[in-house]
Design a protein around this motif. Sequence first.
Motif, PDB file in Angstrom:
ATOM      1  N   UNK A  83       3.541  10.150  -6.409  1.00 14.96           N
ATOM      2  CA  UNK A  83       2.204  10.004  -5.829  1.00 14.96           C
ATOM      3  C   UNK A  83       2.272   9.934  -4.306  1.00 14.96           C
ATOM      4  N   UNK A  84       3.269   9.243  -3.779  1.00 13.20           N
ATOM      5  CA  UNK A  84       3.426   9.152  -2.327  1.00 13.20           C
ATOM      6  C   UNK A  84       3.699  10.539  -1.738  1.00 13.20           C
ATOM      7  N   UNK A  85       4.519  11.324  -2.424  1.00 11.53           N
ATOM      8  CA  UNK A  85       4.778  12.699  -1.952  1.00 11.53           C
ATOM      9  C   UNK A  85       3.505  13.529  -1.960  1.00 11.53           C
ATOM     10  N   UNK A  86       2.724  13.408  -3.039  1.00 13.77           N
ATOM     11  CA  UNK A  86       1.486  14.189  -3.124  1.00 13.77           C
ATOM     12  C   UNK A  86       0.514  13.766  -2.028  1.00 13.77           C
ATOM     13  N   UNK A  87       0.437  12.471  -1.765  1.00 14.27           N
ATOM     14  CA  UNK A  87      -0.443  11.998  -0.686  1.00 14.27           C
ATOM     15  C   UNK A  87      -0.024  12.589   0.655  1.00 14.27           C
ATOM     16  N   UNK A  88       1.282  12.644   0.903  1.00 15.34           N
ATOM     17  CA  UNK A  88       1.760  13.227   2.159  1.00 15.34           C
ATOM     18  C   UNK A  88       1.374  14.693   2.245  1.00 15.34           C
ATOM     19  N   UNK A  89       1.484  15.405   1.132  1.00 19.05           N
ATOM     20  CA  UNK A  89       1.104  16.827   1.114  1.00 19.05           C
ATOM     21  C   UNK A  89      -0.384  17.020   1.383  1.00 19.05           C
ATOM     22  N   UNK A  90      -1.198  16.087   0.898  1.00 12.23           N
ATOM     23  CA  UNK A  90      -2.645  16.221   1.024  1.00 12.23           C
ATOM     24  C   UNK A  90      -3.210  15.459   2.220  1.00 12.23           C
ATOM     25  N   UNK A  91      -2.336  14.896   3.058  1.00 17.84           N
ATOM     26  CA  UNK A  91      -2.742  14.191   4.283  1.00 17.84           C
ATOM     27  C   UNK A  91      -3.737  13.068   3.995  1.00 17.84           C
ATOM     28  N   UNK A  93      -3.648   8.747   2.913  1.00 19.06           N
ATOM     29  CA  UNK A  93      -2.770   7.583   2.818  1.00 19.06           C
ATOM     30  C   UNK A  93      -2.655   7.113   1.370  1.00 19.06           C
ATOM     31  N   UNK A  94      -1.470   6.679   1.006  1.00 23.62           N
ATOM     32  CA  UNK A  94      -1.239   6.080  -0.306  1.00 23.62           C
ATOM     33  C   UNK A  94      -1.308   4.564  -0.175  1.00 23.62           C
ATOM     34  N   UNK A  95      -2.097   3.937  -1.013  1.00 24.95           N
ATOM     35  CA  UNK A  95      -2.154   2.486  -1.106  1.00 24.95           C
ATOM     36  C   UNK A  95      -2.004   2.087  -2.568  1.00 24.95           C
ATOM     37  N   UNK A  96      -1.543   0.877  -2.776  1.00 20.02           N
ATOM     38  CA  UNK A  96      -1.544   0.329  -4.126  1.00 20.02           C
ATOM     39  C   UNK A  96      -1.695  -1.176  -4.053  1.00 20.02           C
ATOM     40  N   UNK A  97      -2.274  -1.721  -5.093  1.00 18.90           N
ATOM     41  CA  UNK A  97      -2.482  -3.164  -5.198  1.00 18.90           C
ATOM     42  C   UNK A  97      -1.377  -3.770  -6.053  1.00 18.90           C
ATOM     43  N   UNK A  98      -0.573  -4.677  -5.502  1.00 17.26           N
ATOM     44  CA  UNK A  98       0.416  -5.387  -6.313  1.00 17.26           C
ATOM     45  C   UNK A  98      -0.222  -6.581  -7.014  1.00 17.26           C
ATOM     46  N   UNK A  99       0.096  -6.740  -8.284  1.00 13.53           N
ATOM     47  CA  UNK A  99      -0.441  -7.870  -9.053  1.00 13.53           C
ATOM     48  C   UNK A  99       0.625  -8.915  -9.359  1.00 13.53           C
ATOM     49  N   UNK A 100       1.863  -8.646  -8.973  1.00 12.13           N
ATOM     50  CA  UNK A 100       2.940  -9.593  -9.206  1.00 12.13           C
ATOM     51  C   UNK A 100       3.950  -9.464  -8.080  1.00 12.13           C
ATOM     52  N   UNK A 101       4.809 -10.455  -7.942  1.00 14.18           N
ATOM     53  CA  UNK A 101       5.722 -10.515  -6.794  1.00 14.18           C
ATOM     54  C   UNK A 101       6.758  -9.379  -6.804  1.00 14.18           C
ATOM     55  N   UNK A 102       7.357  -9.034  -7.947  1.00 14.54           N
ATOM     56  CA  UNK A 102       8.282  -7.890  -7.927  1.00 14.54           C
ATOM     57  C   UNK A 102       7.589  -6.585  -7.511  1.00 14.54           C
ATOM     58  N   UNK A 103       6.337  -6.402  -7.940  1.00 10.75           N
ATOM     59  CA  UNK A 103       5.610  -5.188  -7.565  1.00 10.75           C
ATOM     60  C   UNK A 103       5.311  -5.170  -6.068  1.00 10.75           C
ATOM     61  N   UNK A 104       4.977  -6.332  -5.513  1.00 13.38           N
ATOM     62  CA  UNK A 104       4.760  -6.415  -4.072  1.00 13.38           C
ATOM     63  C   UNK A 104       6.045  -6.077  -3.322  1.00 13.38           C
TER      64      UNK A 104
END
Length: 357
Positions: A83-91, A93-104
């Motif tokens: 997904x991060x690669x696709x976002x870079x291709x499409x100009x 920004x990639x964001x995501x919401x972490x719901x737990x400490x390992x994900x953060x």
Amino acid sequence: MSVTIIAEAGVNHNGDLAMALDLVDAAAAAGADAVKFQTFKAEEIIGRHAPKAEYALRATGADESFLDMVRKLELDEAAHRALIRRCAERAIAFLSTPFDRPSLALLAGPLGLKTLKLPSGELTNAPLLLDAARSGCAIILSTGMSTLGEVETALGVLAFGLLDESEPPGAEAFARAWGTAAGRQRVAERVTLLHCTTEYPAAFADVNLRAMDSLAQAFGVRVGLSDHTPGIAVALAATARGATVIEKHFTLDRSLPGPDHQASLEPAELTAMITGIRQVEAALGDGIKAPAAAELKNIPIARKCLVARRAIAAGEMFTADNLAVKRAGGLASPLGYWARLGTAAQRSHEPDEPLDP
């Protein structure tokens, strides 16, 4: 500064990477600044007997447990990288919401995100907030279901982490950190608060958009809106009230199965919202009350001037009987009407001829 528009894909990929990539494409095509997903390990965030929210029950039924529903919506690290690669291709920004400490830790570490979006449900999750503050990332924090006091407590946790205090964390330490000028300054530099109504969809009467203003006034931070209402009207209103961030759920198709599709915009609606936000931004202007450049040519057309009501001879006195106010393209302002009365015409005038300035 332009409003940052976050197209919230969330879990509307239904656990399918191909659909998630299509969501990136749709958000980019609509003109969003960022597309946001959700990062979690189901077993880390959902208890075995946790109840489903009403909106999730309506969308997915009661046969499947909350844990089983959420487990199917996970995206692994490889999917995140795709997904991060696709976002870079499409100009976009990639964001995501972490719901737990390992994900953060994954987002802020190996995946290299510079901004973390924390959801309303984590506003009281002090360990997660502290990790976010210590991650070095900018933080966008939703404030649904909360009071000003609860928001202040959360900001205290963030201030403590941003100051990198050496004392043990705890309620008193958080309060002290928020009470310092340095703590408040760090928060103002790094944190944006989003007003939010945590219901899907949210009723217009429950939005209380003025609370966005209250957050800005109380805490001196950038504010915005995470909008769960149907349609786009509230997002446009929030833009006009000074939102710096607008977040809105979207989906490829509202009829798809899954917990969040029904309360989401479809791509054409997302495009309309973004277009509307940009139009509202342009319309806000700089606040200086003065003629716009486009208006200047219309001043002599739209404004009236002093004219001769009938033929006036040179030397004749101006009176209420021979003066009129009409649109005639002249420069003698009607504000000078009374000053003209009883004075002599310096030259002759034809009927409807503008007076000299």
